[in-house]
Design a protein around this motif. Structure first.
Motif, PDB file in Angstrom:
ATOM      1  N   ASN A 224      59.456  19.960  75.209  1.00  0.00           N
ATOM      2  CA  ASN A 224      59.911  20.578  73.961  1.00  0.00           C
ATOM      3  C   ASN A 224      60.677  21.876  74.185  1.00  0.00           C
ATOM      4  OD1 ASN A 224      58.780  18.585  72.286  1.00  0.00           O
ATOM      5  ND2 ASN A 224      56.754  19.564  72.403  1.00  0.00           N
ATOM      6  N   ASN A 225      60.575  22.440  75.366  1.00  0.00           N
ATOM      7  CA  ASN A 225      61.249  23.701  75.663  1.00  0.00           C
ATOM      8  C   ASN A 225      62.674  23.416  76.143  1.00  0.00           C
ATOM      9  OD1 ASN A 225      62.206  26.078  77.082  1.00  0.00           O
ATOM     10  ND2 ASN A 225      60.102  26.843  76.986  1.00  0.00           N
ATOM     11  N   ARG A 226      63.681  23.777  75.329  1.00  0.00           N
ATOM     12  CA  ARG A 226      65.076  23.489  75.676  1.00  0.00           C
ATOM     13  C   ARG A 226      65.486  24.205  76.956  1.00  0.00           C
ATOM     14  NH1 ARG A 226      67.192  23.841  71.107  1.00  0.00           N
ATOM     15  NH2 ARG A 226      67.591  21.616  70.838  1.00  0.00           N
ATOM     16  N   TRP A 227      65.035  25.441  77.143  1.00  0.00           N
ATOM     17  CA  TRP A 227      65.434  26.207  78.320  1.00  0.00           C
ATOM     18  C   TRP A 227      64.865  25.587  79.593  1.00  0.00           C
ATOM     19  CZ3 TRP A 227      69.390  29.121  77.793  1.00  0.00           C
ATOM     20  CH2 TRP A 227      69.655  29.741  76.577  1.00  0.00           C
ATOM     21  N   LEU A 228      63.686  25.007  79.480  1.00  0.00           N
ATOM     22  CA  LEU A 228      63.122  24.314  80.637  1.00  0.00           C
ATOM     23  C   LEU A 228      63.942  23.073  80.959  1.00  0.00           C
ATOM     24  CD1 LEU A 228      60.948  23.989  82.787  1.00  0.00           C
ATOM     25  CD2 LEU A 228      59.502  22.872  81.064  1.00  0.00           C
ATOM     26  N   ARG A 229      64.356  22.345  79.927  1.00  0.00           N
ATOM     27  CA  ARG A 229      65.200  21.162  80.149  1.00  0.00           C
ATOM     28  C   ARG A 229      66.522  21.554  80.793  1.00  0.00           C
ATOM     29  NH1 ARG A 229      63.911  19.943  74.693  1.00  0.00           N
ATOM     30  NH2 ARG A 229      66.122  20.186  74.121  1.00  0.00           N
ATOM     31  N   LEU A 230      67.117  22.635  80.293  1.00  0.00           N
ATOM     32  CA  LEU A 230      68.389  23.090  80.861  1.00  0.00           C
ATOM     33  C   LEU A 230      68.209  23.580  82.296  1.00  0.00           C
ATOM     34  CD1 LEU A 230      69.954  24.964  77.796  1.00  0.00           C
ATOM     35  CD2 LEU A 230      70.652  22.763  78.754  1.00  0.00           C
ATOM     36  N   GLY A 231      67.066  24.180  82.584  1.00  0.00           N
ATOM     37  CA  GLY A 231      66.794  24.616  83.952  1.00  0.00           C
ATOM     38  C   GLY A 231      66.704  23.440  84.909  1.00  0.00           C
ATOM     39  N   ILE A 232      66.013  22.393  84.479  1.00  0.00           N
ATOM     40  CA  ILE A 232      65.915  21.188  85.308  1.00  0.00           C
ATOM     41  C   ILE A 232      67.291  20.555  85.480  1.00  0.00           C
ATOM     42  CG2 ILE A 232      64.967  18.851  85.410  1.00  0.00           C
ATOM     43  CD1 ILE A 232      62.505  19.942  83.908  1.00  0.00           C
ATOM     44  N   LEU A 233      68.063  20.522  84.394  1.00  0.00           N
ATOM     45  CA  LEU A 233      69.403  19.940  84.459  1.00  0.00           C
ATOM     46  C   LEU A 233      70.289  20.725  85.427  1.00  0.00           C
ATOM     47  CD1 LEU A 233      71.418  17.861  83.383  1.00  0.00           C
ATOM     48  CD2 LEU A 233      71.923  19.428  81.498  1.00  0.00           C
ATOM     49  N   THR A 234      70.206  22.048  85.379  1.00  0.00           N
ATOM     50  CA  THR A 234      71.002  22.873  86.292  1.00  0.00           C
ATOM     51  C   THR A 234      70.576  22.666  87.735  1.00  0.00           C
ATOM     52  OG1 THR A 234      71.281  24.527  84.534  1.00  0.00           O
ATOM     53  CG2 THR A 234      71.771  25.224  86.785  1.00  0.00           C
ATOM     54  N   ALA A 235      69.298  22.444  87.944  1.00  0.00           N
ATOM     55  CA  ALA A 235      68.807  22.163  89.309  1.00  0.00           C
ATOM     56  C   ALA A 235      69.412  20.872  89.841  1.00  0.00           C
ATOM     57  CB  ALA A 235      67.285  22.089  89.301  1.00  0.00           C
ATOM     58  N   THR A 236      69.583  19.871  88.966  1.00  0.00           N
ATOM     59  CA  THR A 236      70.218  18.623  89.423  1.00  0.00           C
ATOM     60  C   THR A 236      71.671  18.856  89.801  1.00  0.00           C
ATOM     61  OG1 THR A 236      70.901  17.907  87.186  1.00  0.00           O
ATOM     62  CG2 THR A 236      68.698  17.263  87.936  1.00  0.00           C
ATOM     63  N   LEU A 237      72.323  19.793  89.111  1.00  0.00           N
ATOM     64  CA  LEU A 237      73.699  20.133  89.476  1.00  0.00           C
ATOM     65  C   LEU A 237      73.745  20.745  90.865  1.00  0.00           C
ATOM     66  CD1 LEU A 237      76.714  20.481  88.782  1.00  0.00           C
ATOM     67  CD2 LEU A 237      76.122  22.668  87.713  1.00  0.00           C
ATOM     68  N   ALA A 238      72.818  21.637  91.135  1.00  0.00           N
ATOM     69  CA  ALA A 238      72.765  22.252  92.468  1.00  0.00           C
ATOM     70  C   ALA A 238      72.493  21.194  93.538  1.00  0.00           C
ATOM     71  CB  ALA A 238      71.696  23.338  92.500  1.00  0.00           C
ATOM     72  N   LEU A 239      71.651  20.230  93.212  1.00  0.00           N
ATOM     73  CA  LEU A 239      71.341  19.163  94.169  1.00  0.00           C
ATOM     74  C   LEU A 239      72.522  18.241  94.417  1.00  0.00           C
ATOM     75  CD1 LEU A 239      67.751  18.117  92.991  1.00  0.00           C
ATOM     76  CD2 LEU A 239      68.348  19.259  95.142  1.00  0.00           C
ATOM     77  N   SER A 240      73.462  18.224  93.478  1.00  0.00           N
ATOM     78  CA  SER A 240      74.590  17.297  93.603  1.00  0.00           C
ATOM     79  C   SER A 240      75.578  17.699  94.679  1.00  0.00           C
ATOM     80  CB  SER A 240      75.341  17.208  92.260  1.00  0.00           C
ATOM     81  OG  SER A 240      76.087  18.394  92.002  1.00  0.00           O
ATOM     82  N   LEU A 241      75.664  18.973  94.977  1.00  0.00           N
ATOM     83  CA  LEU A 241      76.739  19.459  95.841  1.00  0.00           C
ATOM     84  C   LEU A 241      76.679  18.913  97.266  1.00  0.00           C
ATOM     85  CD1 LEU A 241      77.098  23.129  94.551  1.00  0.00           C
ATOM     86  CD2 LEU A 241      78.235  21.034  93.787  1.00  0.00           C
ATOM     87  N   PRO A 242      75.503  18.822  97.900  1.00  0.00           N
ATOM     88  CA  PRO A 242      75.486  18.240  99.253  1.00  0.00           C
ATOM     89  C   PRO A 242      75.975  16.797  99.303  1.00  0.00           C
ATOM     90  CG  PRO A 242      73.439  19.423  98.810  1.00  0.00           C
ATOM     91  CD  PRO A 242      74.178  19.338  97.511  1.00  0.00           C
ATOM     92  N   PHE A 243      75.846  16.060  98.207  1.00  0.00           N
ATOM     93  CA  PHE A 243      76.282  14.668  98.196  1.00  0.00           C
ATOM     94  C   PHE A 243      77.802  14.546  98.274  1.00  0.00           C
ATOM     95  CE2 PHE A 243      72.057  14.312  96.392  1.00  0.00           C
ATOM     96  CZ  PHE A 243      71.578  13.145  96.959  1.00  0.00           C
TER      97      PHE A 243
END
Length: 355
Positions: free
Chosen positions: A140-159
C-alpha cells in the motif's frame, strides 16, 4: 465506457512523430536536436504503454490481449515484408525463410525493418509488468513500490553489456548474438518506464498538467541537460550511458511531453485533433514509416541534391504514407484490422436526401 484521456493520445502522437524523425537523417540537420529526441522518446512510449495496464483479469487473458495487439501485427508485417520481396523482387524462398527465422528472434539486429524490435519487446515487458504489479502492487505504500521499481532499474544496467553481444558454443561451433530473444535483456529497463506509467496514472488526472509552467520548466531542463551533458541513450543498441543522467533526462522529457500535450488539448483544437489522430494510429506509423521514409529520402536527394529538403519531405511522407495505408487498407477493413490488432470502423455512409 471509460472516457478517453485525450492528452495521452496527443502524447502518443507527438511521440510517434519524434520516432519517425529519429529514424531519418535528422542528425545531419541538428545533432543536438537528434540527441534531445533520443534522450526520452522510447522511454516515453514505454510509459504511455503502461498507463492503462489492467491487472483485474487473468494472466492468460492478458497474454492473449497483448498477443493480439502486439505480436500478431509483428508476425503479419514479417509476412508482408517477405511475401512482397519474393513476389516483386528477386529474393528466393530459401533466403526469405532464413530471414523470417532470424526476424523471429525479435531484436533490431535481425529484423530488416529494425523499428519492429519494439513490438516483441513491448509484449515481453507488458507480461513482466503484469506480474510485477500483481505482486508489488499489494504494497500500500507508493514510495516503497517506487523504491523497489527503481532498484530493478539499477539491476538492469549490468544486463545491457552482458548480452550485446554474447556468444554460445553449440556442437563445436561458436555463434554470436546481439541481445536476448525479444530483447529480454532490456526487460528491467523498459519495464521500469512501463510500470512507472501505471504509477503515474494513479496520481495524475486531467488537471495535473494544466499549469503551463510545468511544460516550460521541464522543456528548459531537458534542453539544457542535453546541451551541457553528453550522455547518449539508444535502447535498441543497449546504450544507456549514465544511470542518473539518462533516467533524469528521460523522466523530464516525458513530463514535458505530457505537459505539452495537455496545453495542446486545452488551447489548439485543430492541432489537438491531428495529434490525437496520429496517436491512435501510432502502431501503423511505427510499422510502415521506415521503408516509406527511406524510399522518398533517397529519391528527393537524388533529384535535388538538397539533404535538408530530402529529410523533411521523407519525414512528411513517412507519416503521411503510413496514414494513407491505414485509411485505404486497414481502417474499414475487418480482415486487415484484425491482423493489425485493431477493430475495424464502420464505413461512413451518407443517407440519401428524402424529398
Amino acid at each position: 465506457m471509460r472516457k478517453r484521456i485525450e492528452y495521452i493520445d496527443i502524447a502518443r502522437g507527438i511521440g510517434i512523430l519524434l520516432v519517425v524523425l529519429a529514424h531519418n537523417d535528422f542528425g545531419f540537420i541538428s545533432q543536438y536536436g537528434y540527441e534531445v529526441i533520443y534522450s526520452f522518446h522510447m522511454p516515453l512510449f514505454f510509459l504511455l504503454s503502461g498507463y492503462f495496464i489492467k491487472t483485474n483479469i487473468s494472466f492468460f487473458e492478458f497474454t492473449k490481449k497483448r498477443f493480439h495487439s502486439l505480436l500478431k501485427p509483428f508476425l503479419f508485417t514479417l509476412f508482408l515484408i517477405y511475401f512482397t520481396s519474393v513476389s516483386f523482387e528477386k529474393m528466393g524462398f530459401e533466403t526469405a525463410l532464413r530471414r523470417i527465422v532470424k526476424s523471429l528472434y525479435g531484436t533490431g539486429m535481425y529484423i530488416d525493418w529494425v523499428q519492429l524490435w519494439f513490438l516483441p519487446n513491448l509484449f515481453a515487458v507488458s507480461l513482466y509488468a503484469f506480474l510485477f504489479i500483481v505482486v508489488v502492487g499489494k504494497l500500500n505504500n507508493r514510495w516503497l513500490r517506487l523504491g523497489i521499481l527503481t532498484a530493478t532499474l539499477a539491476l538492469s544496467l549490468p544486463f545491457l553489456g552482458a548480452f550485446y553481444p554474447f556468444s554460445i558454443s553449440i556442437l563445436g561451433g561458436t555463434y554470436e548474438f546481439f541481445g536476448l530473444p525479444f530483447s529480454l535483456d532490456l526487460i528491467l529497463l523498459s519495464g521500469y518506464f512501463y510500470i512507472l506509467g501505471s504509477e503515474v496514472r494513479q496520481v495524475a488526472d486531467e488537471t495535473t498538467f494544466d499549469n503551463p509552467w510545468i511544460m516550460i520548466g521541464s522543456g528548459v531542463v531537458v534542453l539544457a541537460m542535453n546541451y551541457f551533458i553528453k550522455s547518449p541513450i539508444d535502447l535498441n543498441t543497449r546504450l544507456y550511458s549514465s544511470f542518473l543522467i539518462n533516467t533524469i533526462e528521460a523522466l523530464v522529457g516525458i513530463l514535458f511531453t505530457l505537459a505539452l500535450s495537455r496545453q495542446i488539448e486545452l488551447h489548439t483544437n485543430k492541432l489537438a485533433a491531428l495529434m490525437k489522430y496520429f496517436g491512435r494510429i501510432s502502431l501503423i506509423i511505427l510499422i510502415f514509416h521506415v521503408p516509406i521514409q527511406d524510399f522518398w529520402g533517397k529519391k528527393i536527394l537524388a533529384v535535388t541534391g538538397n539533404l535538408p529538403l530530402s529529410i523533411w519531405i521523407a519525414f512528411a511522407m513517412g507519416v503521411g504514407g503510413s496514414a494513407l495505408i491505414y485509411e485505404l487498407f486497414i481502417r474499414y477493413n475487418p480482415v486487415a484490422s484484425w491482423w493489425f490488432g485493431r477493430k475495424a470502423e464502420e464505413f461512413p455512409v451518407r443517407n440519401a436526401a428524402v424529398e
